[in-house]
Design an enzyme around this catalytic site. Structure first.
Site, PDB file in Angstrom:
ATOM      1  N   HIS A  65      88.262  56.446   9.204  1.00  0.00           N
ATOM      2  CA  HIS A  65      87.024  56.900   8.968  1.00  0.00           C
ATOM      3  C   HIS A  65      86.770  57.296   7.450  1.00  0.00           C
ATOM      4  CE1 HIS A  65      83.611  59.372  10.948  1.00  0.00           C
ATOM      5  NE2 HIS A  65      83.384  59.451   9.611  1.00  0.00           N
ATOM      6  N   LEU A  68      83.435  54.277   1.475  1.00  0.00           N
ATOM      7  CA  LEU A  68      83.939  53.634   0.280  1.00  0.00           C
ATOM      8  C   LEU A  68      82.716  53.393  -0.700  1.00  0.00           C
ATOM      9  CD1 LEU A  68      86.359  50.764   1.385  1.00  0.00           C
ATOM     10  CD2 LEU A  68      86.871  52.932   0.266  1.00  0.00           C
ATOM     11  N   HIS A 184      79.318  59.794  15.913  1.00  0.00           N
ATOM     12  CA  HIS A 184      78.981  61.019  14.980  1.00  0.00           C
ATOM     13  C   HIS A 184      78.192  61.884  16.118  1.00  0.00           C
ATOM     14  CE1 HIS A 184      77.998  63.257  11.200  1.00  0.00           C
ATOM     15  NE2 HIS A 184      77.198  63.656  12.285  1.00  0.00           N
ATOM     16  N   HIS A 237      85.482  62.633  14.023  1.00  0.00           N
ATOM     17  CA  HIS A 237      85.718  64.088  13.573  1.00  0.00           C
ATOM     18  C   HIS A 237      85.015  65.353  14.115  1.00  0.00           C
ATOM     19  CE1 HIS A 237      81.250  63.522  12.625  1.00  0.00           C
ATOM     20  NE2 HIS A 237      81.758  62.557  11.559  1.00  0.00           N
ATOM     21  N   ASP A 310      87.980  61.069   6.911  1.00  0.00           N
ATOM     22  CA  ASP A 310      86.506  61.075   6.705  1.00  0.00           C
ATOM     23  C   ASP A 310      86.331  61.508   5.139  1.00  0.00           C
ATOM     24  OD1 ASP A 310      83.943  61.144   6.909  1.00  0.00           O
ATOM     25  OD2 ASP A 310      83.646  62.866   8.122  1.00  0.00           O
TER      26      ASP A 310
END
Ligand code: DOR
Length: 429
Positions: A65, A68, A184, A237, A310
């Site tokens: 996760h 970029l 998510h 997450h 993350d």
């Protein structure tokens, strides 16, 4: 005659979750491949020897996760700087999330990322594509063509696919192409406009709260759809204790799923947003001490089996402003391992289990062969001093962005050296 390139790592604590091994010994690399792993390897000829006493020798970490920011937001991060930061964090493979500009919702964007990675990346990149066009939650992207272009999974990360029918069809569709589906979990009808965890601190600071129910409802819906479609879902997450009983239920029901959390959710609490500290603004938000403990217990129990960073870089333009206008997210590539090592110190995980959560399990979710020390495996090796203490200064951070609440804080555990095939990176200084 061709010269053979040989490297012998001596007397390190070798931990490889793919073979369930943890012992002090030697690792021999020849022409970029693992060729020997023994308690003691003696080589008569003169070769490069790396003495690793008191160090841990692990296969490279796999971070499932990462943001970029390329294409489109290169002032925050790009493929070169993001992957350099990953290298310094011991992460030798990473999955990059599709909320770029434009979003990765077409093979053209995927191919662009792959091409840039081939030119600039220090580590392996696995692009993740959007589940829906422009992450709008309406029209499913072309999974087949995206897979052909090189994606390993799909996600609308940053947003939940709010429409259950769209998500159900996406799961069926992804099953056909054997793509990971990463969710998510955050019901936006509950979280919209939210800034911090809903509770004492949101009231104290006068900021709109994000209730734990936003995440819990997301998790329950996704688990039910995974059950119905028989397609595994990866829950990204996770931050709250409220979801844990439902993960337990899903395990009992044998629902196919995997769950992930990040170091900030088992290290920090909502108190960090006191004084309107935008570095601690993140989605999902930091929660309470009880949530932190419950997440650690869930890691111990194996209900959550993946730890990711993350990594969410933002520049001062997006962070040094009013709390409500600041972008959520914190960088995490270089703090992933040091913060995760605390789980060992606190007795929640042993080193082999932690390595499983950071290397083996994320690889399985993405459907890739994990980095390992099996004979003939490509050398992807990190050497870590688990005891080294240091202050995380700005100049140590290789990411373009420095947005972390751990800036100038003491960390323990440092990546000393990385070997990728025939390349050796000495990161001691
Ligand atoms: O805090 C976050 N930042 N959470 C997300 O889900 C997205 C990420 C980003 O892209 O900045």
């Amino acid at each position: 005659m061709k010269k053979v390139m040989r490297v012998l790592i001596k007397k390190g604590r070798i931990i490889d979750p793919s073979q369930n091994i943890d012992f002090v010994g030697d690792l021999l690399i020849e022409d970029g491949k693992i060729v020997g792993i023994e308690r003691n390897i003696e080589i008569k000829e003169k070769i490069k020897i790396i003495y690793a006493d008191k160090m841990w020798v692990l296969p490279g970490l796999v971070d499932i996760h990462v943001h970029l920011r390329e294409p489109g937001e290169e002032w925050k991060e790009d493929i070169e700087t993001g992957t350099k930061s990953a290298l310094y964090g011991g992460i030798l493979r990473l999955a990059c999330m599709p909320n770029t500009k434009p979003p990765n919702d077409s093979p053209e964007v995927t191919l662009y990322i792959m091409e840039r990675a081939a030119q600039k990346a220090y580590v392996t990149i696995y692009p993740i594509a959007c589940i829906t066009k422009n992450q709008e939650g309406k029209i499913i992207t072309e999974f087949g063509r995206l897979k052909e272009a090189g994606v390993k999974g799909v996600s609308d990360d940053g947003k939940w696919v709010q429409n259950s029918n769209v998500m159900k069809r996406a799961l069926f569709y992804a099953k056909n192409f054997d793509l990971a589906v990463i969710s998510h979990c955050e019901d936006s009808t509950l979280s919209k406009g939210g800034q911090v965890n809903e509770g004492f601190f949101s009231a104290k600071l006068g900021l709109k709260g994000i209730p734990t129910s936003a995440e819990t409802i997301g998790v329950i819906r996704d688990l039910i759809l995974a059950k119905e479609t028989k397609k595994s879902i990866h829950l990204a997450h996770l931050s709250t204790k409220e979801v844990i009983p439902f993960l337990k239920w899903a395990k009992e029901e044998k629902i196919p799923f995997t769950a992930e959390t990040c170091p900030h959710y088992f290290t920090l609490t909502e108190e960090c947003v006191e004084n309107y500290n935008t570095l601690a603004k993140v989605n999902p938000p930091l929660r309470t001490q009880q949530d932190v403990i419950a997440i650690k217990e869930a890691l111990k129990e194996g209900l959550i089996e993946v730890i990711s960073s993350d990594h969410a870089p933002h520049s001062p333009l997006e962070k040094e402003i009013e709390f409500e206008l600041a972008s959520p997210g914190m960088i995490g590539l270089q703090t992933l391992l040091p913060l995760s090592l605390n789980l060992i110190k606190e007795g929640y995980l042993n080193p082999l289990k932690l390595a499983e959560y950071l290397i083996l399990n994320p690889s399985k979710v993405l459907g890739v062969i994990p980095p390992s020390f099996k004979r003939e495996a490509p050398a992807e090796v990190i050497i870590v001093d688990p005891e080294e203490e240091y202050i995380l200064s700005e100049d140590m951070i290789k990411s373009k962005s420095k947005n972390t609440p751990f800036l100038n804080q003491k960390l323990k555990g440092k990546i000393k050296m990385v070997i990728i095939k025939t390349k050796i990176f000495d990161l001691s200084n």
